[in-house]
Design a protein around this motif. Structure first.
Motif, PDB file in Angstrom:
ATOM      1  N   GLU A   1       0.821  -1.213   0.000  1.00 52.88           N
ATOM      2  CA  GLU A   1       0.000   0.000   0.000  1.00 52.88           C
ATOM      3  C   GLU A   1       0.860   1.270   0.000  1.00 52.88           C
ATOM      4  O   GLU A   1       0.562   2.210  -0.729  1.00 52.88           O
TER       5      GLU A   1
ATOM      6  N   LYS B   1       0.598   3.925  -3.012  1.00 52.98           N
ATOM      7  CA  LYS B   1       0.185   5.308  -2.719  1.00 52.98           C
ATOM      8  C   LYS B   1       1.231   6.292  -3.231  1.00 52.98           C
ATOM      9  O   LYS B   1       0.902   7.319  -3.818  1.00 52.98           O
TER      10      LYS B   1
ATOM     11  N   GLY C   1       0.946   6.917  -6.766  1.00 53.77           N
ATOM     12  CA  GLY C   1      -0.285   7.575  -7.169  1.00 53.77           C
ATOM     13  C   GLY C   1      -1.382   6.631  -7.630  1.00 53.77           C
ATOM     14  O   GLY C   1      -2.348   7.050  -8.268  1.00 53.77           O
ATOM     15  N   LEU C   2      -1.252   5.347  -7.312  1.00 54.20           N
ATOM     16  CA  LEU C   2      -2.244   4.361  -7.742  1.00 54.20           C
ATOM     17  C   LEU C   2      -3.359   4.141  -6.724  1.00 54.20           C
ATOM     18  O   LEU C   2      -4.370   3.523  -7.046  1.00 54.20           O
ATOM     19  N   LEU C   3      -3.146   4.605  -5.496  1.00 59.38           N
ATOM     20  CA  LEU C   3      -4.189   4.582  -4.472  1.00 59.38           C
ATOM     21  C   LEU C   3      -4.406   6.023  -4.038  1.00 59.38           C
ATOM     22  O   LEU C   3      -3.450   6.734  -3.754  1.00 59.38           O
ATOM     23  N   ASN C   4      -5.647   6.443  -3.980  1.00 58.86           N
ATOM     24  CA  ASN C   4      -5.968   7.834  -3.649  1.00 58.86           C
ATOM     25  C   ASN C   4      -6.191   8.016  -2.159  1.00 58.86           C
ATOM     26  O   ASN C   4      -6.979   7.283  -1.569  1.00 58.86           O
ATOM     27  N   GLY C   5      -5.532   9.000  -1.570  1.00 62.07           N
ATOM     28  CA  GLY C   5      -5.755   9.360  -0.177  1.00 62.07           C
ATOM     29  C   GLY C   5      -5.734   8.183   0.772  1.00 62.07           C
ATOM     30  O   GLY C   5      -4.766   7.467   0.863  1.00 62.07           O
TER      31      GLY C   5
ATOM     32  N   GLN D   1      -7.510   5.502   0.507  1.00 66.85           N
ATOM     33  CA  GLN D   1      -8.009   4.296  -0.147  1.00 66.85           C
ATOM     34  C   GLN D   1      -7.082   3.111   0.116  1.00 66.85           C
ATOM     35  O   GLN D   1      -5.864   3.229   0.031  1.00 66.85           O
TER      36      GLN D   1
ATOM     37  N   ARG E   1      -9.582  -0.571  -3.503  1.00 63.83           N
ATOM     38  CA  ARG E   1      -9.314  -0.213  -4.902  1.00 63.83           C
ATOM     39  C   ARG E   1      -9.457  -1.420  -5.818  1.00 63.83           C
ATOM     40  O   ARG E   1     -10.031  -1.329  -6.901  1.00 63.83           O
TER      41      ARG E   1
ATOM     42  N   ASP F   1     -13.161  -2.308  -6.308  1.00 59.58           N
ATOM     43  CA  ASP F   1     -14.041  -1.202  -6.701  1.00 59.58           C
ATOM     44  C   ASP F   1     -14.781  -1.549  -7.991  1.00 59.58           C
ATOM     45  O   ASP F   1     -14.143  -1.824  -9.013  1.00 59.58           O
TER      46      ASP F   1
ATOM     47  N   GLN G   1      -7.657  -0.674 -15.983  1.00 62.63           N
ATOM     48  CA  GLN G   1      -7.170  -0.092 -14.727  1.00 62.63           C
ATOM     49  C   GLN G   1      -6.768  -1.197 -13.745  1.00 62.63           C
ATOM     50  O   GLN G   1      -5.748  -1.084 -13.062  1.00 62.63           O
TER      51      GLN G   1
END
Length: 117
Positions: free
Chosen positions: A60, A64, A67-71, A73, A78, A81, A88
């Motif tokens: 994780e 992160k 930039g593949l996991l937002n905030g 998340q 993810r 989702d 994706q």
């Protein structure tokens, strides 16, 4: 700096100081991702022992930073989702595989196998 160099450098930082059990799990992680898939592997790691959870957290952290996991998340959120498209998902899986590969290599280089001296 290339993405691979960034991943490798961070993997070195995260792997340093870990134990032989962590190395063993890192060595099996790429195969687990290929056979079980991303969502199942993430759920498995999160549900198991402390070493498994540590690898999950390290994945994780890397994703992160890429930039593949937002905030806030999570990897599980993810990868499961419903809005995630197939391309994706494949990109997320391939980047996770790349991270897993570098963690495996760094673990092999920096952590002694149990029984080695």
């Amino acid at each position: 700096m290339t993405i691979e160099r960034k991943i490798a450098g961070r993997a070195r930082e995260l792997v340093s100081g870990e134990e032989a059990a962590y190395r063993s799990l890192c060595e099996s992680l790429p195969i687990l991702l290929r056979t079980a898939g991303l969502a199942q592997t993430a759920a498995f790691l999160k549900a198991k022992s402390a070493d498994h959870k540590k690898i999950y957290e390290h994945l994780e952290i890397q994703l992160k930073e890429l930039g593949l996991l937002n905030g806030g998340q999570t990897l599980i959120a993810r990868s499961t989702d419903p809005a995630l498209t197939t391309p994706q998902y494949r990109m997320l899986l391939e980047m996770t595989m790349l991270v897993a590969f570098w963690h495996k290599r760094m673990a092999q280089a920096l952590i002694e196998k149990s029984g080695e001296q």
